[in-house]
Enzyme design. Structure first.
Site, PDB file in Angstrom:
ATOM      1  N   HIS A 198       1.150   5.184   1.031  1.00  0.00           N
ATOM      2  CA  HIS A 198       0.579   5.935   2.038  1.00  0.00           C
ATOM      3  C   HIS A 198       1.159   7.364   1.827  1.00  0.00           C
ATOM      4  O   HIS A 198       2.505   7.587   1.804  1.00  0.00           O
ATOM      5  CB  HIS A 198       0.626   5.487   3.400  1.00  0.00           C
ATOM      6  CG  HIS A 198       0.259   6.368   4.509  1.00  0.00           C
ATOM      7  ND1 HIS A 198      -1.272   6.657   4.585  1.00  0.00           N
ATOM      8  CD2 HIS A 198       0.656   6.906   5.550  1.00  0.00           C
ATOM      9  CE1 HIS A 198      -1.390   7.431   5.504  1.00  0.00           C
ATOM     10  NE2 HIS A 198      -0.214   7.505   5.980  1.00  0.00           N
ATOM     11  N   ALA A 239      -2.681  -6.240   9.417  1.00  0.00           N
ATOM     12  CA  ALA A 239      -4.175  -5.920   9.806  1.00  0.00           C
ATOM     13  C   ALA A 239      -4.215  -4.606  10.571  1.00  0.00           C
ATOM     14  O   ALA A 239      -5.681  -4.362  10.613  1.00  0.00           O
ATOM     15  CB  ALA A 239      -4.350  -6.999  10.705  1.00  0.00           C
ATOM     16  N   GLY A 240      -3.287  -3.939  10.440  1.00  0.00           N
ATOM     17  CA  GLY A 240      -3.308  -2.745  11.340  1.00  0.00           C
ATOM     18  C   GLY A 240      -3.606  -1.472  10.068  1.00  0.00           C
ATOM     19  O   GLY A 240      -3.582  -1.773   8.925  1.00  0.00           O
ATOM     20  N   ASN A 284       0.983  -1.268   0.037  1.00  0.00           N
ATOM     21  CA  ASN A 284       0.010  -0.050  -0.021  1.00  0.00           C
ATOM     22  C   ASN A 284       0.799   1.401  -0.067  1.00  0.00           C
ATOM     23  O   ASN A 284       1.641   1.169   0.738  1.00  0.00           O
ATOM     24  CB  ASN A 284      -0.906   0.050   1.186  1.00  0.00           C
ATOM     25  CG  ASN A 284      -1.916   0.996   1.255  1.00  0.00           C
ATOM     26  OD1 ASN A 284      -2.132   1.765   0.201  1.00  0.00           O
ATOM     27  ND2 ASN A 284      -2.561   1.219   2.319  1.00  0.00           N
TER      28      ASN A 284
HETATM   29  C1  GAR Z   1      -2.394   8.840  -2.863  1.00  0.00           C
HETATM   30  O1  GAR Z   1      -1.644  10.121  -2.257  1.00  0.00           O
HETATM   31  C2  GAR Z   1      -2.208   7.668  -1.806  1.00  0.00           C
HETATM   32  O2  GAR Z   1      -1.227   7.730  -1.090  1.00  0.00           O
HETATM   33  C3  GAR Z   1      -3.402   8.251  -0.938  1.00  0.00           C
HETATM   34  O3  GAR Z   1      -4.449   8.454  -1.944  1.00  0.00           O
HETATM   35  C4  GAR Z   1      -3.809   9.035  -2.941  1.00  0.00           C
HETATM   36  C5  GAR Z   1      -4.398   8.404  -4.214  1.00  0.00           C
HETATM   37  O4  GAR Z   1      -4.041   9.150  -5.463  1.00  0.00           O
HETATM   38  N1  GAR Z   1      -4.026   6.987  -0.202  1.00  0.00           N
HETATM   39  C6  GAR Z   1      -4.297   7.089   0.961  1.00  0.00           C
HETATM   40  O5  GAR Z   1      -4.354   8.063   1.821  1.00  0.00           O
HETATM   41  C7  GAR Z   1      -4.332   5.890   1.887  1.00  0.00           C
HETATM   42  N2  GAR Z   1      -4.469   5.991   3.401  1.00  0.00           N
HETATM   43  P1  GAR Z   1      -4.111   8.920  -7.079  1.00  0.00           P
HETATM   44  O6  GAR Z   1      -5.538   8.043  -6.918  1.00  0.00           O
HETATM   45  O7  GAR Z   1      -3.994   9.853  -7.726  1.00  0.00           O
HETATM   46  O8  GAR Z   1      -2.902   7.692  -7.141  1.00  0.00           O
END
Ligand code: GAR
Length: 205
Positions: free
Chosen positions: A113, A146-147, A111
């Site tokens: 973040h 899982a967190g 993932n």
């Molecule tokens: C990204 O910055 C990603 O890290 C974040 O959403 C954005 C998606 O951008 N994800 C989170 O915050 C998950 N906790 P994108 O749709 O343009 O790739």
């Protein structure tokens, strides 16, 4: 991973710029991976349009269409599994995957973040960093556990916070770093392999 291109299933919830960076990288056979499917938890998002434009199969599993979170997780797991991924990439996927998903793809879900873990986990990484007043934030690629954003860290990139930043300007700067991190690191995971030893993720065989 093997000598054939690694099979990536990418899950998205929004604009899909990280997905687009992966799709663009995968156009080069030397990259060592290809996106075999893109899934989402909602309809009508740019991320799905990007996949369709690239000729990649898509699917949508909305939590609200299932009688429980467990049923949703089972359906998502079975659908992703049908594409036989080597690696599942959550790229702006705004749902926590469940226990069945993690069990099926154990250690093969990453993932991205928009914060430097372990700081600012959750849905509002850039806003939380700005509110705290940090001078440096960034992005983190981790192996999902899982967190909430607690998994073993594969890669991180630092991004400065400017005095006149808004949440939007900061997030956009993070996303530039994030796309580079994602493409570089997923490519290395695909080409070189990786292993998780406790909290440490080691690239290479
Ligand atoms: C990204 O910055 C990603 O890290 C974040 O959403 C954005 C998606 O951008 N994800 C989170 O915050 C998950 N906790 P994108 O749709 O343009 O790739």
């Amino acid at each position: 991973m093997t000598d054939r291109p690694a099979r990536l299933v990418v899950l998205v919830s929004g604009s899909g710029t990280n997905l687009q960076a992966l799709l663009d990288a995968c156009a080069d056979p030397a990259y060592g991976a290809r996106v075999v499917a893109v899934g989402a938890d909602r309809d009508d998002i740019e991320g799905l349009v990007r996949a369709e434009r690239a000729g990649v199969p898509t699917f949508v599993k909305q939590v609200g269409h299932f009688t429980s979170r467990e049923h949703w997780d089972r359906a998502l797991t079975d659908t992703v599994a049908a594409f036989e991924p080597d690696l599942v990439v959550l790229a702006g996927f705004m749902k926590l995957v469940g226990a069945q998903f993690l069990e099926r793809f154990d250690g093969r879900v990453v993932n991205t973040h928009p914060a430097l873990s372990p700081s600012f986990p959750g849905m509002h990484g850039p806003a939380d960093a700005l509110a705290y007043g940090v001078k440096v934030t960034g992005c983190t690629l981790f192996v999902v556990d899982a967190g909430v954003d607690t998994g073993a860290i594969v890669a991180q990139r630092a991004v400065p916070v400017e005095d006149d930043d808004t949440v939007e300007s900061l997030h956009e700067r993070i996303k530039v770093a994030e796309r580079g991190m994602l493409v570089d690191t997923v490519g290395r995971m695909a080409r070189e392999g990786f292993r998780v030893e406790g909290r440490r993720v080691l690239l290479g065989r």
